[in-house]
Design a protein around this motif. Structure first.
Motif, short mmCIF file in Angstrom:
data_model
loop_
_atom_site.label_atom_id
_atom_site.label_comp_id
_atom_site.label_asym_id
_atom_site.label_seq_id
_atom_site.Cartn_x
_atom_site.Cartn_y
_atom_site.Cartn_z
N SER A 126 2.69 -43.33 -10.24
CA SER A 126 3.66 -42.28 -9.94
C SER A 126 5.00 -42.87 -9.55
O SER A 126 5.09 -43.99 -9.02
N THR A 128 6.83 -41.91 -7.18
CA THR A 128 6.84 -42.00 -5.72
C THR A 128 6.24 -43.32 -5.26
O THR A 128 6.79 -44.01 -4.39
N GLU A 129 5.09 -43.69 -5.84
CA GLU A 129 4.41 -44.93 -5.45
C GLU A 129 5.18 -46.15 -5.94
O GLU A 129 5.30 -47.15 -5.22
N LYS A 161 8.04 -46.81 -3.64
CA LYS A 161 7.54 -47.34 -2.37
C LYS A 161 7.19 -48.82 -2.49
O LYS A 161 7.57 -49.64 -1.62
N ILE A 194 16.53 -43.43 -2.89
CA ILE A 194 15.12 -43.03 -2.97
C ILE A 194 14.49 -43.29 -4.34
O ILE A 194 13.27 -43.28 -4.47
N GLN A 229 4.70 -34.04 -6.88
CA GLN A 229 5.31 -34.90 -5.86
C GLN A 229 6.49 -35.68 -6.42
O GLN A 229 7.56 -35.78 -5.80
N ASP A 230 6.32 -36.20 -7.64
CA ASP A 230 7.43 -36.93 -8.28
C ASP A 230 8.58 -35.98 -8.62
O ASP A 230 9.75 -36.37 -8.54
N LEU A 281 10.60 -35.48 -5.59
CA LEU A 281 11.41 -36.67 -5.34
C LEU A 281 12.68 -36.64 -6.19
O LEU A 281 13.79 -36.91 -5.69
N LEU A 290 12.22 -33.58 0.32
CA LEU A 290 11.40 -34.68 0.80
C LEU A 290 10.40 -34.22 1.85
O LEU A 290 9.57 -35.01 2.32
#
Length: 474
Positions: free
Chosen positions: A10, A12-13, A16, A73, A224-225, A228, A252
């Protein structure tokens, strides 16, 4: 991490892990460029590639992380931009022979926002000419097939971005949505795509700064993505007179919430529109999922009888303004449906537009009252499953003749006329393995609410985890 992990983890991951120095931006960009090299000759999703510039930016991105600098982000994430967006120093064709060599000297605001958030562009994604129609093909670059079945269309007009995303060539995609151009390809390619509220993602440069029909926004492989990407793309900008004041950071916030007692209106065909049986089957199967997450699902739909006239009038007016100046020198280079739509705008009068706008105001209040009874409206994204890539558009839907090249997507474009935010989320597959999405429409400006409900639906179904057959691991 394997090539496949990097291309389908993802966004998001990935972001991170880059921030934590567990992986480098160079690794991520290299893996995605390798995926483009492997699959793009077949899928034709990325039409202008900026590989060297992307690798240079990845080096700089890693240097910033090494120096413990503050980063955005989306830092180090690979994206590509719809070929309707201006990209400074990078060819922008609008899918038209009339602009095949055009290189702008500015970025469109959505592109600027993604860059500011740290995303790295790998190039431009395919789109139908001037974004007209939900079948991605043009005379400059050709067609973009559906990664789940190469004989079918990926939809459009943000089709190239959808295919690049679904096949692991990029981590996030951007696009525009006038009549369904973010929702339809998301539905056809097993993705999530949002039509944000008007002004949520500001547009610039924009000759029609006060127009309220076309919007920009993202697509992603998970809700979720998508949230973001919305956080990066949303927020006020004084170059857009209709931009909303709420900051992008609101996206967020946690998506998880309880939907116990939430009232949902469920419409299988939005007032009797023809819908293919396979679409109807998948849409109907979603009812139980919404009930399982706590929603009270009630068969109902708003009265939006005037929405068709309103949308078609404003679309024709908008197309005439943008296309007619090109016809004197480039008529032979522009496709017939675009010319037809522009010429539909020529006889439109001021009184016609005034009455259409008055009707649209009535529709707003009717929807406001409808959403006093319900929290959300659920309906199909598209009336059809992905059709043959050889067809410009479906001539009929379930035995009903289609009169124009966009009639088959009324479940999308009628919602556009209302101005409410709407999201497409994967809802299942046909017997032949083609994706079908469900559309969630929210209250006025409740973009975060539709993301939350889509997230809850996604967590129960897990349809988004299914990859296209062409994406078998190396």
């Amino acid at each position: 991490m394997s090539h496949d992990d990097l291309c389908f983890l993802s966004a998001t991951e990935l972001a991170k892990l880059i921030r934590l120095k567990k992986i480098s931006s160079q690794q991520v960009i290299r893996a995605h460029l390798d995926q483009i090299e492997r699959l793009n000759p077949t899928l034709n999703a990325i039409v202008t590639l900026t590989a060297d510039a992307a690798m240079e930016q990845a080096v700089t991105a890693d240097q910033k992380i090494a120096a413990n600098e503050s980063v955005g982000i989306l830092h180090g994430l690979p994206v590509a931009h719809k070929d309707l967006f201006l990209t400074r120093g990078v060819r922008t064709t609008f899918g038209s022979l009339a602009y095949q060599d055009f290189v702008p000297d500015v970025d469109s605001l959505p592109v600027e926002r993604l860059k500011k958030a740290g995303a790295i562009s790998l190039g431009k994604t395919n789109t139908p000419e001037f974004g007209a129609g939900s079948q991605t093909f043009n005379a400059v670059f050709g067609s973009t097939p559906n990664p789940y079945d190469l004989s079918k269309t990926c939809g459009g007009s943000s089709g190239g971005g959808a295919v690049a995303l679904a096949s692991g060539m990029i981590a996030l995609a951007d696009g525009t949505d006038l009549g369904g151009s973010l929702r339809n390809p998301a539905s056809f390619c097993n993705l999530v795509g949002i039509r944000p509220s008007v002004g949520r993602v500001p547009s610039w440069p924009e000759s029609l700064g006060w127009q309220t029909m076309s919007v920009s926004g993202p697509m992603a492989r998970s809700v979720q993505d998508l949230a973001l990407a919305m956080a990066a793309m949303s927020g006020p900008d004084d170059r857009s007179p209709i931009s909303l004041e709420a900051p992008g950071e609101i996206f967020l916030n946690p998506l998880a919430r309880s939907f116990k007692g939430c009232k949902v209106a469920f419409s299988a065909n939005l007032g009797g529109l023809p819908v293919e049986p396979e679409v109807a089957r998948v849409v109907e199967s979603s009812r139980a999922v919404f009930q399982e997450i706590g929603c009270e699902v009630i068969n109902d739909e708003p009265n939006i009888a005037e929405a068709d006239e309103i949308f078609m009038l404003w679309r024709a007016w908008r197309t005439e303004l943008r296309i007619t100046p090109l016809l004197k020198e480039h008529r032979e280079q522009i496709k017939d449906t675009v010319i037809w739509n522009a010429e539909q705008g020529l006889p439109i009068t001021g009184p016609q537009l005034a009455r259409a706008e008055a009707k649209r105001t009535e529709l707003y209040h009717r929807m406001r009252e409808f959403f006093q009874k319900y929290d959300f409206l659920i309906l199909p994204v598209s009336q059809v499953t992905p059709f043959s890539i050889e067809e410009e558009y479906p001539a009929q839907v379930n035995g009903v003749k289609m009169n124009t090249y966009i009639d088959w997507q009324k479940t999308c474009y009628l919602i556009s006329a209302l101005g409410n935010p709407a999201i497409s989320v994967p809802a299942g597959f046909t017997d032949n393995g083609l994706p079908v999405g469900i559309q969630i429409v929210g209250r006025h400006r409740d973009d975060f609410g539709i993301l939350q409900l889509a997230h809850a639906f996604e967590q129960k179904t897990l349809f988004a985890q299914r990859k296209p057959p062409i994406c078998k691991p190396l």
